[in-house]
Design a protein around this motif. Sequence first.
Motif, mmCIF file in Angstrom:
data_model
loop_
_atom_site.group_PDB
_atom_site.id
_atom_site.type_symbol
_atom_site.label_atom_id
_atom_site.label_comp_id
_atom_site.label_asym_id
_atom_site.label_seq_id
_atom_site.Cartn_x
_atom_site.Cartn_y
_atom_site.Cartn_z
ATOM 1 N N ILE A 89 -16.758 30.556 -5.811
ATOM 2 C CA ILE A 89 -17.114 29.819 -4.594
ATOM 3 C C ILE A 89 -17.271 28.337 -4.941
ATOM 4 O O ILE A 89 -16.777 27.461 -4.221
ATOM 5 N N ASN B 42 -15.852 26.806 -7.467
ATOM 6 C CA ASN B 42 -14.527 26.271 -7.777
ATOM 7 C C ASN B 42 -13.727 26.020 -6.512
ATOM 8 O O ASN B 42 -13.034 25.006 -6.401
ATOM 9 N N ALA B 43 -13.818 26.953 -5.567
ATOM 10 C CA ALA B 43 -13.087 26.777 -4.310
ATOM 11 C C ALA B 43 -13.558 25.509 -3.619
ATOM 12 O O ALA B 43 -12.744 24.720 -3.126
ATOM 13 N N GLY B 44 -14.877 25.298 -3.597
ATOM 14 C CA GLY B 44 -15.421 24.096 -2.975
ATOM 15 C C GLY B 44 -14.909 22.838 -3.655
ATOM 16 O O GLY B 44 -14.504 21.879 -3.006
ATOM 17 N N ARG B 45 -14.900 22.876 -4.997
ATOM 18 C CA ARG B 45 -14.420 21.712 -5.738
ATOM 19 C C ARG B 45 -12.950 21.446 -5.423
ATOM 20 O O ARG B 45 -12.554 20.311 -5.197
ATOM 21 N N PRO C 210 -26.636 26.621 2.443
ATOM 22 C CA PRO C 210 -26.495 27.547 3.581
ATOM 23 C C PRO C 210 -26.415 29.013 3.155
ATOM 24 O O PRO C 210 -26.909 29.893 3.859
ATOM 25 N N LEU C 211 -25.819 29.274 1.975
ATOM 26 C CA LEU C 211 -25.701 30.671 1.551
ATOM 27 C C LEU C 211 -27.041 31.243 1.109
ATOM 28 O O LEU C 211 -27.239 32.449 1.128
ATOM 29 N N LEU D 103 -15.042 18.900 -2.666
ATOM 30 C CA LEU D 103 -16.474 18.645 -2.758
ATOM 31 C C LEU D 103 -16.861 18.264 -4.180
ATOM 32 O O LEU D 103 -16.338 18.813 -5.139
ATOM 33 N N TYR E 274 -23.279 21.929 0.871
ATOM 34 C CA TYR E 274 -22.517 22.597 1.933
ATOM 35 C C TYR E 274 -22.286 24.077 1.694
ATOM 36 O O TYR E 274 -21.970 24.809 2.621
ATOM 37 N N LEU E 275 -22.400 24.510 0.423
ATOM 38 C CA LEU E 275 -22.123 25.923 0.156
ATOM 39 C C LEU E 275 -23.383 26.675 -0.267
ATOM 40 O O LEU E 275 -23.781 27.638 0.369
ATOM 41 N N SER F 132 -20.136 17.862 -7.093
ATOM 42 C CA SER F 132 -21.141 18.857 -7.492
ATOM 43 C C SER F 132 -22.308 18.907 -6.508
ATOM 44 O O SER F 132 -22.847 19.969 -6.211
#
Lengths: 547, 346
Positions: A443, A445-448, A464-465, A452, A460-461, A454
């Motif tokens: 997750i 890595n996907a954001g990066r 909220p999670l 995004l 954002y991830l 660090s």
Amino acid sequence: MEISKGIWRTLIIGMATFTALPIIAVFSYVFVPAPEVWAHLFDTVLVDYISNTLWLMLGVSVGVLLIGIPAAWLMSMCDFPAQRFFEWALLLPLAMPAYIIAYTYTGMLDFAGPVQSLIRSLTGWGYGDYWFPKVRSLGGAITMLSLVLFPYVYLLARAAFLEQSICVLEVSRTLGANRWQSFFRVALPLARPAVITGLSLALMETVADFGTVQYFGVSTFTTGIFRTWFGLGDHAAASQLAALLMTLVLVLILLELWSRQRARYHHTSSKYSRIPKYQLKGWWAIGAFLVCALPLALGFIIPVAQLVYWGISTAHLTLDSSFWELVLNSLILAALAALSALILALILGYGKRINPDPMVKTATRIAALGYAIPGTVIAIGVLIPLAWLDTQLNILAKYVWGTSVGLIFSGSLLTLLYAYNVRFLAVSLQTVEAGLGKIKPTIDNAGRSLGLGSVGVLRYLHLPLMKGTLLTALLLVFVDVLKELPATLILRPFNFNTLAVKAYELASDERLAEAGLPALMIVAAGILPVILLSRSIATSRAGTSSS
Amino acid sequence: MSQLSLQNIVIQYGQQVVIHDVSLQVEHGQIGCLLGPSGCGKTTLLRAIAGFEAVTSGQIALGDTIISSPQIHIPPEKRQIGMVFQDYALFPHLTIANNISFGIRQLSKVAQTKRIEQLLELVNLSGYQKRYPHELSGGQQQRIALARALAPKPKLMLLDEPFGSQDVELREILAREVRDILKQEQTTAILVTHDQHEAFAMADEIGVLKAGRLQQWDNPYHLYHRPANAFVAEFIGQGVLIAGEVLDNYTVQTAVGVVSGSLPVGATPHMPLQVLIRPDDIRLVAKAERKAVVISRVFRGAEYLYTLQLSDQKTTILALAPSHQQYEIGETVYFELDMQHLVLVP
């Protein structure tokens, strides 16, 4: 926004130093010689401190094991009336701070209390005609602490029993051991690491206790440190006592770590089968019911009933504007501490996730050490560096402006928040780390790869999670701060009161009934984490029929 | 100019070298593949291209920009490289629409909505905007992961074992689908897999990796018919290497008899070589000069795969026969050689 790994590292190591500073400060005094005071302490009270603390630990060990293990065993293996209710209700005594249960039983069992009055009115005896156990004694303290600390052993032992494969018990039966023999020769030894973990947690709380032993007049390390610091004004000797106590705590931490490691080798199976519960009938069922009902009644229901009675009967005296101020003070303080501990925990936990080198791992572990250290010790550990800082500031101010600026840090709310963070950071850190652990690294890595940095991944991830996790972390620290007594007592600003301090002061003034309402509010808040705890257990257990 | 170029990449963890001197190029719009057994370093290489690993030496360039070298390391979020993860890594707290628009936050709402619609249509999931990831099947989640990665129009798409968690039968179909989508978007891509069927179904060019070294970078046809070494020969397709001895410029003596073809430069008479015999080089017939004994057989549905032992009693070869043409174990069979590509490795 991008923060480089180097900055995260510096941040984490800085925070670890910040939280470790009070501990270092206390230990640094070990090398300051204070021979006269030591000689005095040794001649007068030191032997008392040591023997009382050790007796207290021994007594509480016996108490929590005798209450916790049978209840845990019955709960995992047998079926009897109200068992489902006890499953979570036995955690309720955790909501009761030891010093509050101590006031309550003193009020009930003292000479003028309802129990002895009833005995006298029934028998016609007068003062000195009969023997009645003295509540305010070492034995009393042991009983009080055992009644509220046994859930640690109960909780961990029960988890261990449930994790044991039913097969090993069945094997033991086929090899000729009956139920009782199977328990003592197979189940209990297998659960031993978990029981020791629970016991070491209970003992950490025992040596950290200040309210109960102070009120009962039992001299232990915590009361001794308090007395030496404030009564004798000898900071070096108080710090040395604190260092001695911390060494004792260190032994307990090592015991806990060791037993947790051992626990890995005691897993008998990764597959759980439903444990066929043993249906108890007749006297056996009544016996099992009592084994669970007595600790619950004594550790929670009776004292709460007494507090409710006191609260209602004194409401016209206590419920005024100053009371609401008290509530507001406590809530604001607890909320601020919970929030700052959460922010620190997020930085530490996330920093460790993106930068898991050995240095950072050690730093986060050091930052979480405070959970085991008594509030009294942390309080003076915080005072030492801040007092030094104040002195330096005043020297500087005199030099620059020709006048002193007074105490800026010591005696401010900031000091108190600092101490709370040192003490309770571990609670929020543990929760945050567990929450982060559930988020897959892909997750991040996907954001990066979607643009995004660090901080963006966290913002954002992860946040909220982890909403639920963050709330839990806030709540746990909030309640812990609300219950905390010794550090608050020592560090609060002049004339600043909280519910816990007020309850302590009223009880010390023998106005027990008036202490009822603030005490009740603390207990009520304390129930929240117990509910959370029992929920998480209910959803995560294996080997039982309900799922 | 190549869209992606890797020059002499070395990746080292402490003293351990995991990638040795790898160089390769992928042209714009082409799909490359890194193929190899687990632990060969293919995922490390992919993560280095994405920017999650630093390179010890060498350089990675995207177009004419150097994105990785010992001195330069552009962070992953600045590379404009899309990535599809093996576990998809969809954001569970966001709807499908919000997952897809995650990488195009800077666009206007209208533009975002339009791009989402366009991508959902492309991956054949129109109308799924409001759903959440957990409401989708594995294959659907994978297509959303692809759509999400495509949304910012990346310069390069990386796919890490994208079909690893799918049923084996589905993988080739999915690989074809993904290939079509990537081609339609004209996206340059690199795929990592250990499954050669997946690689063949999807990639224009394939690099075979072994223990951190690139063995061969070539198109699928050449990999199969002109493997660079014994490892590639055995890893790609089926077949066995049998010993041979050079007779003259065109022929090699082996246990299956004399085979002919173009020999490598520098081959001299009596030089020992290995000859790759694939099952499709062997044709089982009713009567022929060459014979062998069936020692095992595996049912493959349309055909049987036979293991045959030659008359020298030690060399075995593989052969295929339609499943209605059955031979029993121990039976003697006759075969002809039909070798259009002679594969010789030292």
